[in-house]
Design a protein around this motif. Structure first.
Motif, PDB file in Angstrom:
ATOM      1  N   GLY A  78       0.832  -1.200   0.000  1.00 31.48           N
ATOM      2  CA  GLY A  78       0.000   0.000   0.000  1.00 31.48           C
ATOM      3  C   GLY A  78       0.861   1.244   0.000  1.00 31.48           C
ATOM      4  N   PRO A  79       0.717   2.097  -1.007  1.00 23.86           N
ATOM      5  CA  PRO A  79       1.563   3.271  -1.143  1.00 23.86           C
ATOM      6  C   PRO A  79       1.511   4.213   0.068  1.00 23.86           C
ATOM      7  N   ALA A  80       0.407   4.279   0.758  1.00 27.38           N
ATOM      8  CA  ALA A  80       0.286   5.194   1.904  1.00 27.38           C
ATOM      9  C   ALA A  80       1.247   4.833   3.027  1.00 27.38           C
ATOM     10  N   HIS A  81       1.674   3.576   3.102  1.00 24.82           N
ATOM     11  CA  HIS A  81       2.626   3.160   4.135  1.00 24.82           C
ATOM     12  C   HIS A  81       4.072   3.474   3.731  1.00 24.82           C
ATOM     13  N   VAL A  82       4.298   3.560   2.430  1.00 23.81           N
ATOM     14  CA  VAL A  82       5.633   3.836   1.911  1.00 23.81           C
ATOM     15  C   VAL A  82       5.909   5.340   1.916  1.00 23.81           C
ATOM     16  N   ASN A  83       4.956   6.109   1.457  1.00 22.54           N
ATOM     17  CA  ASN A  83       5.077   7.569   1.462  1.00 22.54           C
ATOM     18  C   ASN A  83       3.677   8.173   1.420  1.00 22.54           C
ATOM     19  N   PRO A  84       3.143   8.558   2.566  1.00 23.63           N
ATOM     20  CA  PRO A  84       1.777   9.082   2.614  1.00 23.63           C
ATOM     21  C   PRO A  84       1.608  10.440   1.940  1.00 23.63           C
ATOM     22  N   THR A  85       2.686  11.037   1.472  1.00 22.91           N
ATOM     23  CA  THR A  85       2.588  12.364   0.853  1.00 22.91           C
ATOM     24  C   THR A  85       2.604  12.322  -0.672  1.00 22.91           C
ATOM     25  N   ALA A  86       2.693  11.132  -1.259  1.00 29.88           N
ATOM     26  CA  ALA A  86       2.772  11.034  -2.723  1.00 29.88           C
ATOM     27  C   ALA A  86       1.880   9.910  -3.244  1.00 29.88           C
ATOM     28  N   ALA A  87       1.320  10.125  -4.427  1.00 32.47           N
ATOM     29  CA  ALA A  87       0.500   9.101  -5.090  1.00 32.47           C
ATOM     30  C   ALA A  87       1.390   7.945  -5.555  1.00 32.47           C
ATOM     31  N   ARG A  88       0.776   6.804  -5.788  1.00 31.64           N
ATOM     32  CA  ARG A  88       1.507   5.590  -6.169  1.00 31.64           C
ATOM     33  C   ARG A  88       2.429   5.815  -7.371  1.00 31.64           C
ATOM     34  N   ASP A  89       1.904   6.419  -8.450  1.00 32.06           N
ATOM     35  CA  ASP A  89       2.711   6.611  -9.659  1.00 32.06           C
ATOM     36  C   ASP A  89       3.912   7.512  -9.394  1.00 32.06           C
ATOM     37  N   GLN A  90       3.716   8.541  -8.580  1.00 30.08           N
ATOM     38  CA  GLN A  90       4.821   9.435  -8.243  1.00 30.08           C
ATOM     39  C   GLN A  90       5.870   8.694  -7.412  1.00 30.08           C
ATOM     40  N   GLN A  91       5.397   7.850  -6.483  1.00 32.18           N
ATOM     41  CA  GLN A  91       6.331   7.065  -5.669  1.00 32.18           C
ATOM     42  C   GLN A  91       7.169   6.148  -6.541  1.00 32.18           C
ATOM     43  N   LEU A  92       6.525   5.497  -7.487  1.00 26.34           N
ATOM     44  CA  LEU A  92       7.241   4.587  -8.384  1.00 26.34           C
ATOM     45  C   LEU A  92       8.319   5.351  -9.159  1.00 26.34           C
ATOM     46  N   THR A  93       7.978   6.529  -9.648  1.00 26.76           N
ATOM     47  CA  THR A  93       8.947   7.377 -10.351  1.00 26.76           C
ATOM     48  C   THR A  93      10.099   7.763  -9.425  1.00 26.76           C
ATOM     49  N   ASN A  94       9.775   8.172  -8.201  1.00 29.65           N
ATOM     50  CA  ASN A  94      10.797   8.590  -7.231  1.00 29.65           C
ATOM     51  C   ASN A  94      11.732   7.435  -6.867  1.00 29.65           C
ATOM     52  N   ILE A  95      11.156   6.266  -6.611  1.00 31.22           N
ATOM     53  CA  ILE A  95      11.959   5.101  -6.220  1.00 31.22           C
ATOM     54  C   ILE A  95      12.888   4.691  -7.363  1.00 31.22           C
ATOM     55  N   ARG A  96      12.347   4.689  -8.578  1.00 29.55           N
ATOM     56  CA  ARG A  96      13.162   4.274  -9.726  1.00 29.55           C
ATOM     57  C   ARG A  96      14.213   5.313 -10.092  1.00 29.55           C
ATOM     58  N   ALA A  97      14.047   6.552  -9.648  1.00 31.90           N
ATOM     59  CA  ALA A  97      15.097   7.559  -9.840  1.00 31.90           C
ATOM     60  C   ALA A  97      16.276   7.270  -8.907  1.00 31.90           C
ATOM     61  N   ILE A  98      15.991   6.647  -7.771  1.00 28.13           N
ATOM     62  CA  ILE A  98      17.043   6.275  -6.812  1.00 28.13           C
ATOM     63  C   ILE A  98      17.698   4.948  -7.219  1.00 28.13           C
ATOM     64  N   TYR A  99      16.858   3.995  -7.617  1.00 25.12           N
ATOM     65  CA  TYR A  99      17.330   2.653  -7.963  1.00 25.12           C
ATOM     66  C   TYR A  99      17.057   2.361  -9.435  1.00 25.12           C
ATOM     67  N   PRO A 100      18.074   2.333 -10.296  1.00 24.75           N
ATOM     68  CA  PRO A 100      17.874   2.021 -11.715  1.00 24.75           C
ATOM     69  C   PRO A 100      17.477   0.551 -11.915  1.00 24.75           C
ATOM     70  N   PRO A 101      17.029   0.199 -13.134  1.00 24.41           N
ATOM     71  CA  PRO A 101      16.525  -1.154 -13.406  1.00 24.41           C
ATOM     72  C   PRO A 101      17.462  -2.286 -12.989  1.00 24.41           C
ATOM     73  N   GLU A 102      18.776  -2.106 -13.170  1.00 22.37           N
ATOM     74  CA  GLU A 102      19.693  -3.197 -12.808  1.00 22.37           C
ATOM     75  C   GLU A 102      19.722  -3.425 -11.299  1.00 22.37           C
ATOM     76  N   LYS A 103      19.446  -2.408 -10.520  1.00 22.26           N
ATOM     77  CA  LYS A 103      19.369  -2.568  -9.060  1.00 22.26           C
ATOM     78  C   LYS A 103      18.043  -3.208  -8.675  1.00 22.26           C
ATOM     79  N   GLU A 104      16.958  -2.744  -9.294  1.00 26.19           N
ATOM     80  CA  GLU A 104      15.631  -3.311  -9.020  1.00 26.19           C
ATOM     81  C   GLU A 104      15.610  -4.804  -9.335  1.00 26.19           C
ATOM     82  N   ALA A 105      16.370  -5.224 -10.340  1.00 33.55           N
ATOM     83  CA  ALA A 105      16.428  -6.633 -10.742  1.00 33.55           C
ATOM     84  C   ALA A 105      16.989  -7.537  -9.641  1.00 33.55           C
TER      85      ALA A 105
END
Length: 116
Positions: A78-105
């Motif tokens: 649930g996105p509200a537990h990860v960051n209650p100040t941002a919508a799910r899509d924004q969180q996904l963008t923010n997280i992937r800006a920190i961790y590129p695809p090779e890290k997410e893998a």
């Protein structure tokens, strides 16, 4: 024999996320499953620091759940537990800006935390 001694992990956080953790509003910390985090477990303590400062906040690890990617993690926790100040899509963008695809893998971790 298994070592059940709680450990202390020290991790850096960006200021915006540190403030959410310190106030208890952010209850799920998102990380990539790096080798040094593979053994983090319930009962451990994490000391979050704002990089470049002396500020820290200790939390208790309540649970660690592994997910194949960040989308599954946000859907499962649930996105509200990860960051209650941002919508799910924004969180996904923010997280992937920190961790590129090779890290997410490497796999992702949802770490349920509670401020000590």
């Amino acid at each position: 024999m298994t070592d059940t001694t709680a450990r202390l992990h020290e991790l850096n956080l960006y200021r915006q996320y540190f403030d959410l953790v310190a106030t208890g509003t952010k209850t799920i910390e998102v990380r990539v499953k790096y080798p040094h985090l593979a053994d983090i477990a319930a009962g451990d303590t994490i000391r979050f620091r704002v990089k470049g400062t002396d500020e820290s906040c200790d939390v208790n690890v309540k649970r660690v759940t592994e997910y194949p990617d960040f989308e599954a993690l946000l859907d499962g926790e649930g996105p509200a537990h990860v960051n209650p100040t941002a919508a799910r899509d924004q969180q996904l963008t923010n997280i992937r800006a920190i961790y590129p695809p090779e890290k997410e893998a490497l796999g992702t971790l949802a770490i349920e935390i509670q401020v000590l």
